[in-house]
Structures are given as structure tokens and as C-alpha cells.
Design a protein around this motif. Sequence first.
Motif, short mmCIF file in Angstrom:
data_model
loop_
_atom_site.label_atom_id
_atom_site.label_comp_id
_atom_site.label_asym_id
_atom_site.label_seq_id
_atom_site.Cartn_x
_atom_site.Cartn_y
_atom_site.Cartn_z
N ALA A 110 0.88 -1.17 0.00
CA ALA A 110 0.00 0.00 0.00
C ALA A 110 0.91 1.22 0.00
N ASP A 111 0.55 2.23 -0.77
CA ASP A 111 1.44 3.36 -1.01
C ASP A 111 1.63 4.26 0.22
N PHE A 112 2.70 5.05 0.18
CA PHE A 112 2.90 6.06 1.23
C PHE A 112 1.68 6.97 1.29
N THR A 113 1.36 7.46 2.46
CA THR A 113 0.08 8.13 2.68
C THR A 113 0.14 9.65 2.60
N VAL A 114 1.31 10.23 2.77
CA VAL A 114 1.44 11.69 2.81
C VAL A 114 2.63 12.11 1.95
N HIS A 115 2.45 13.19 1.22
CA HIS A 115 3.54 13.71 0.39
C HIS A 115 4.73 14.05 1.28
N PRO A 116 5.94 13.59 0.91
CA PRO A 116 7.09 13.80 1.80
C PRO A 116 7.48 15.25 2.03
N SER A 171 4.89 5.35 5.61
CA SER A 171 5.65 5.08 4.39
C SER A 171 5.06 3.86 3.69
N THR A 172 5.61 3.52 2.54
CA THR A 172 5.10 2.40 1.76
C THR A 172 5.06 1.13 2.60
N GLU A 173 3.91 0.48 2.61
CA GLU A 173 3.67 -0.69 3.45
C GLU A 173 3.72 -1.96 2.59
N TYR A 174 4.86 -2.61 2.55
CA TYR A 174 5.02 -3.83 1.77
C TYR A 174 4.45 -5.03 2.54
N ARG A 175 3.88 -5.96 1.80
CA ARG A 175 3.31 -7.16 2.41
C ARG A 175 3.78 -8.41 1.66
N ALA A 176 3.93 -9.49 2.40
CA ALA A 176 4.26 -10.78 1.80
C ALA A 176 2.98 -11.48 1.36
N ARG A 177 3.06 -12.23 0.30
CA ARG A 177 1.94 -13.06 -0.15
C ARG A 177 1.92 -14.38 0.64
N PRO A 178 0.79 -15.07 0.65
CA PRO A 178 0.71 -16.32 1.43
C PRO A 178 1.78 -17.33 1.09
N TYR A 183 9.88 -7.87 5.30
CA TYR A 183 9.65 -7.08 6.51
C TYR A 183 10.88 -6.26 6.88
N ALA A 184 12.06 -6.86 6.85
CA ALA A 184 13.28 -6.15 7.22
C ALA A 184 13.55 -4.98 6.27
N ASP A 185 13.33 -5.20 5.00
CA ASP A 185 13.54 -4.14 4.02
C ASP A 185 12.53 -3.02 4.22
N LYS A 186 11.30 -3.37 4.55
CA LYS A 186 10.27 -2.38 4.81
C LYS A 186 10.67 -1.48 5.99
N GLN A 187 11.21 -2.06 7.04
CA GLN A 187 11.62 -1.29 8.20
C GLN A 187 12.77 -0.33 7.84
N ALA A 188 13.70 -0.80 7.04
CA ALA A 188 14.80 0.07 6.61
C ALA A 188 14.29 1.23 5.77
N LEU A 189 13.33 0.97 4.90
CA LEU A 189 12.77 2.02 4.05
C LEU A 189 11.98 3.04 4.88
N ARG A 190 11.39 2.60 5.97
CA ARG A 190 10.68 3.54 6.84
C ARG A 190 11.65 4.57 7.41
N GLY A 191 12.83 4.13 7.79
CA GLY A 191 13.84 5.07 8.29
C GLY A 191 14.24 6.06 7.22
N PHE A 192 14.42 5.58 5.99
CA PHE A 192 14.77 6.47 4.89
C PHE A 192 13.66 7.48 4.64
N ALA A 193 12.40 7.02 4.70
CA ALA A 193 11.27 7.91 4.47
C ALA A 193 11.18 9.02 5.53
N ARG A 194 11.45 8.65 6.79
CA ARG A 194 11.44 9.66 7.86
C ARG A 194 12.51 10.72 7.61
N ALA A 195 13.70 10.29 7.19
CA ALA A 195 14.78 11.24 6.91
C ALA A 195 14.41 12.14 5.73
N LYS A 196 13.74 11.59 4.74
CA LYS A 196 13.34 12.36 3.57
C LYS A 196 12.34 13.44 3.93
#
Length: 264
Positions: free
Chosen positions: A135-141, A232-239, A249-262
Motif C-alpha cells: 500500500a502506497d505512502f500516505t502523505v507527500h514527503p 511510508s510504503t507498506e510492503y506485504r508478503a503473499r501467502p 519485513y526487514a527491508d520495509k523497516q529500513a525504508l521507513r527510516g529512509f522515508a522519515r529522513a526524507k
Amino acid sequence: MLKVISAADMAEVVNTDSLERALASGAYSRNTPFPHIVIEDFLRDSWFDAVVAEFPTISPDRWTNYSHVNERKFANPNYATWGDATKHVASVLNSPAFVEWLGRLTGIEGLIIDESFEGGGMHQSITGGYLNVHADFTVHPHNRQWQRRVNLLLYCNQDWRSEYGGELELWTRDMKSCEKRVAPIRNRVLIFNTDMDSLHGHPDPLTTPVGVARQSLALYYFTQEDSPVVRSTEYRARPGDGAKRALIYADKQALRGFARAKRK
């Protein structure tokens, strides 16, 4: 700077009959797993062909390479570097007449364009490219009160074959099933709500021949809100993703940190 576009200009570029049929159908809000619509023959043929002809070879000076666990694609949001036809089409899709139609289609009032094309613009994915379900990021950075509401994806592929893959999967909010697949075929547009659980992606690597790319033009629309929820962008695994789930999940968490910095 976007061009000033009139309703007459829009009618020269966009197949307005298709727009009116989409509006009259009332299907947008009824479609599942989240509100969306697919429109065929979206641009007039001459304009579509001109945009496709302007998709350049990927070069590091103009294209950003997104390459991590959750995606492999190239993007160019820099309007100034685009060809004249692509600039004109983007200006049409950000014009008051088109945004007014988009508001009627989606039922969302006060839609705002993004002249910076943050996260959007020209996209290409080559052999092996993919985008995990998200699901996409929710707010313009760079605009804290701009909540992302609508995506428009124009597929700019002349001869897309089913064996290449690349269908955009639309998943249920519980990630139990893919309810719909949209192939990125010639002159097709997909418009959909970007809610917190509008889960979509093309997670299986492309099998295109060398030299064939999955091409699209992406525009995002926002509304001004007092206190939108920032995510930030919410990545999900398929069944069936198995051990890959931990990497997603680990990559998603790293990207959240990048999004906060941005955002800062």
C-alpha cells in the motif's frame, strides 16, 4: 512548469468518450478489492504513440534505480527532462478539466496535483524487474498536509505479451487472495484509490526479452487535510512467499527510516 491546458486541449489528447463511459458506468466505487477502474484506449492514438516513442533508454543521469528487496525498477520524475509529447500529456492529466472529471469519478472533492511528480513520473522495469505487493505512502514527503488519495497509471507498451508477466495484482486487505490482475497493455489506464489498505504490486520478476521494458506514466493526486496519518510504503508478503517474508519485513523497516529522513 506545467503547461496551461484548456478543456479543448484535453479533448484533443484524451479519448473523452472513454472518460464519459467510465463515469456513466458508476463502476469505480463498486469495484473490489478497493475502488478502481480500468479504461482502454485512454489517449488518442497519435498522442499515445508519441509518448511511447519518447521513452528513452535508461541512463544513470536521468533515471533513478530502485533496487532493493521489495522492488527493482527505474523512475524519472523530472518533468524538465521529458519529451514534448510526454510533457503535454502530463499537463493534460494535471489540468483543471481532467482533475474535475477525476473528482467526479472517484467521489473525492478537492483533489490536488503534484507538479513535482514525487514517486511518480516515467517508470520502467526491465527483465527481472518487480514490485512487491504494497500500500502506497500516505502523505507527500514535502507537504505534510497532503494526503495521497488517487493513483493514475498509464501503460505505455505497444506490444505487451502475456508471457512477459507484469500484471498488476490487486489484493484483498487481509492478503489472503489476489482478486484482480491488470495487464499493462497498450494505452490502458488504471485509476484507483490509495487508501491505507489498497494493496497492489507485480511481485513476480518480469520475463521480458532484453531490450523490452514495462513502461508507464504515473500520476498521483492528493487532498489537503489537517492531520493525515503519515505512513511510508507498506510492503506485504503473499501467502506463498515463505522465507522471503522476513526479508520483505526487514527491508520495509529500513525504508521507513529512509522515508522519515526524507520528510525531514
